[in-house]
Scaffold this motif. Structure first.
Motif, PDB file in Angstrom:
ATOM      1  N   LEU A  26       0.845  -1.182   0.000  1.00 19.14           N
ATOM      2  CA  LEU A  26       0.000   0.000   0.000  1.00 19.14           C
ATOM      3  C   LEU A  26       0.890   1.244   0.000  1.00 19.14           C
ATOM      4  CD1 LEU A  26      -3.027   0.711   0.241  1.00 19.14           C
ATOM      5  CD2 LEU A  26      -2.682   0.854   2.696  1.00 19.14           C
ATOM      6  N   GLN A  27       0.632   2.139  -0.953  1.00 20.09           N
ATOM      7  CA  GLN A  27       1.391   3.384  -1.019  1.00 20.09           C
ATOM      8  C   GLN A  27       0.406   4.536  -1.144  1.00 20.09           C
ATOM      9  OE1 GLN A  27       3.774   4.088  -4.549  1.00 20.09           O
ATOM     10  NE2 GLN A  27       5.317   5.115  -3.304  1.00 20.09           N
ATOM     11  N   ASP A  42      -9.877  -2.074  -4.061  1.00 25.45           N
ATOM     12  CA  ASP A  42     -10.453  -1.404  -2.903  1.00 25.45           C
ATOM     13  C   ASP A  42      -9.472  -1.551  -1.739  1.00 25.45           C
ATOM     14  OD1 ASP A  42     -12.176  -0.353  -0.972  1.00 25.45           O
ATOM     15  OD2 ASP A  42     -13.158  -2.288  -0.663  1.00 25.45           O
ATOM     16  N   ALA A  43      -8.669  -0.516  -1.499  1.00 26.38           N
ATOM     17  CA  ALA A  43      -7.595  -0.598  -0.501  1.00 26.38           C
ATOM     18  C   ALA A  43      -8.077  -0.991   0.899  1.00 26.38           C
ATOM     19  CB  ALA A  43      -6.801   0.706  -0.452  1.00 26.38           C
ATOM     20  N   PHE A  46      -8.685  -4.780   0.923  1.00 25.28           N
ATOM     21  CA  PHE A  46      -7.736  -5.602   0.181  1.00 25.28           C
ATOM     22  C   PHE A  46      -6.953  -6.520   1.116  1.00 25.28           C
ATOM     23  CE2 PHE A  46      -4.136  -6.675  -2.451  1.00 25.28           C
ATOM     24  CZ  PHE A  46      -4.687  -6.736  -3.716  1.00 25.28           C
ATOM     25  N   GLN A  47      -6.918  -7.805   0.755  1.00 29.55           N
ATOM     26  CA  GLN A  47      -6.163  -8.797   1.517  1.00 29.55           C
ATOM     27  C   GLN A  47      -5.455  -9.706   0.533  1.00 29.55           C
ATOM     28  OE1 GLN A  47      -9.535 -10.514   3.517  1.00 29.55           O
ATOM     29  NE2 GLN A  47      -9.049  -9.440   5.402  1.00 29.55           N
ATOM     30  N   PHE A  48      -4.262 -10.173   0.895  1.00 34.08           N
ATOM     31  CA  PHE A  48      -3.554 -11.051  -0.015  1.00 34.08           C
ATOM     32  C   PHE A  48      -3.105 -12.327   0.676  1.00 34.08           C
ATOM     33  CE2 PHE A  48      -0.349  -8.306   1.800  1.00 34.08           C
ATOM     34  CZ  PHE A  48       0.736  -9.136   2.036  1.00 34.08           C
ATOM     35  N   ASP A  56     -10.288  -8.278  -2.821  1.00 30.52           N
ATOM     36  CA  ASP A  56     -10.834  -7.122  -2.123  1.00 30.52           C
ATOM     37  C   ASP A  56     -12.318  -7.406  -1.945  1.00 30.52           C
ATOM     38  OD1 ASP A  56     -12.074  -6.445  -4.554  1.00 30.52           O
ATOM     39  OD2 ASP A  56     -10.769  -4.744  -4.941  1.00 30.52           O
ATOM     40  N   HIS A  57     -13.125  -6.421  -1.657  1.00 28.62           N
ATOM     41  CA  HIS A  57     -14.552  -6.681  -1.417  1.00 28.62           C
ATOM     42  C   HIS A  57     -15.298  -7.201  -2.643  1.00 28.62           C
ATOM     43  CE1 HIS A  57     -13.901  -3.911   2.089  1.00 28.62           C
ATOM     44  NE2 HIS A  57     -14.442  -4.977   2.639  1.00 28.62           N
ATOM     45  N   LYS A  58     -14.800  -6.902  -3.849  1.00 26.43           N
ATOM     46  CA  LYS A  58     -15.528  -7.264  -5.061  1.00 26.43           C
ATOM     47  C   LYS A  58     -14.779  -8.189  -6.004  1.00 26.43           C
ATOM     48  CE  LYS A  58     -17.999  -2.878  -5.228  1.00 26.43           C
ATOM     49  NZ  LYS A  58     -18.244  -1.671  -6.021  1.00 26.43           N
TER      50      LYS A  58
END
Length: 127
Positions: A26-27, A42-43, A46-48, A56-58
């Motif tokens: 994230l920047q 969607d920051a 967002f999960q990886f 992300d949510h979508k």
């Protein structure tokens, strides 16, 4: 690393805010994959996963590529394979002949780099 270590709970992208430690980071509130900006990501949601998969949510992602996968049923199986309720993918490419209902992986999946820097992915799965 064994498969149980790989398919662990998702990691919030905020864990790598303003750092290059992860493949995703994230920047200034924008999600990046290596040097690419994921404009549609969607920051806050967002999960990886370890490796090159994220959600992300979508949406679901393989690297910087947004996949046409069902977010609610998306599963990371190993370094190579993912699936949702209808499809199986190998590194973000849909395998049209694979049966998502019965598909299982046979190893942890892996990759190596060619001398030109391009990755070669491999792994075994069956349905």
């Amino acid at each position: 690393m064994n498969l149980a270590d790989f398919v662990q709970p998702r990691i919030p992208v905020e864990a790598f805010a303003n750092t290059l430690e992860g493949q995703y980071w994230l920047q200034n509130g924008v999600v990046r994959f290596r040097s690419r900006t994921l404009a549609a990501a969607d920051a806050p949601g967002f999960q990886f996963f370890l490796g090159g998969y994220a959600v992300d949510h979508k949406h679901c992602y393989c690297g910087a590529k947004k996949m046409k996968a069902d977010r609610a049923s998306f599963e990371v199986l190993n370094y190579t394979y993912t699936k949702d309720k209808e499809n199986v993918w190998a590194m973000g490419i849909r395998i049209p002949t694979a049966d998502a209902a019965t598909f299982t992986v046979c190893d942890d999946g892996a990759y190596y780099y060619l001398s030109g820097g391009d990755p070669v992915w491999y792994g075994y799965g069956k349905d």
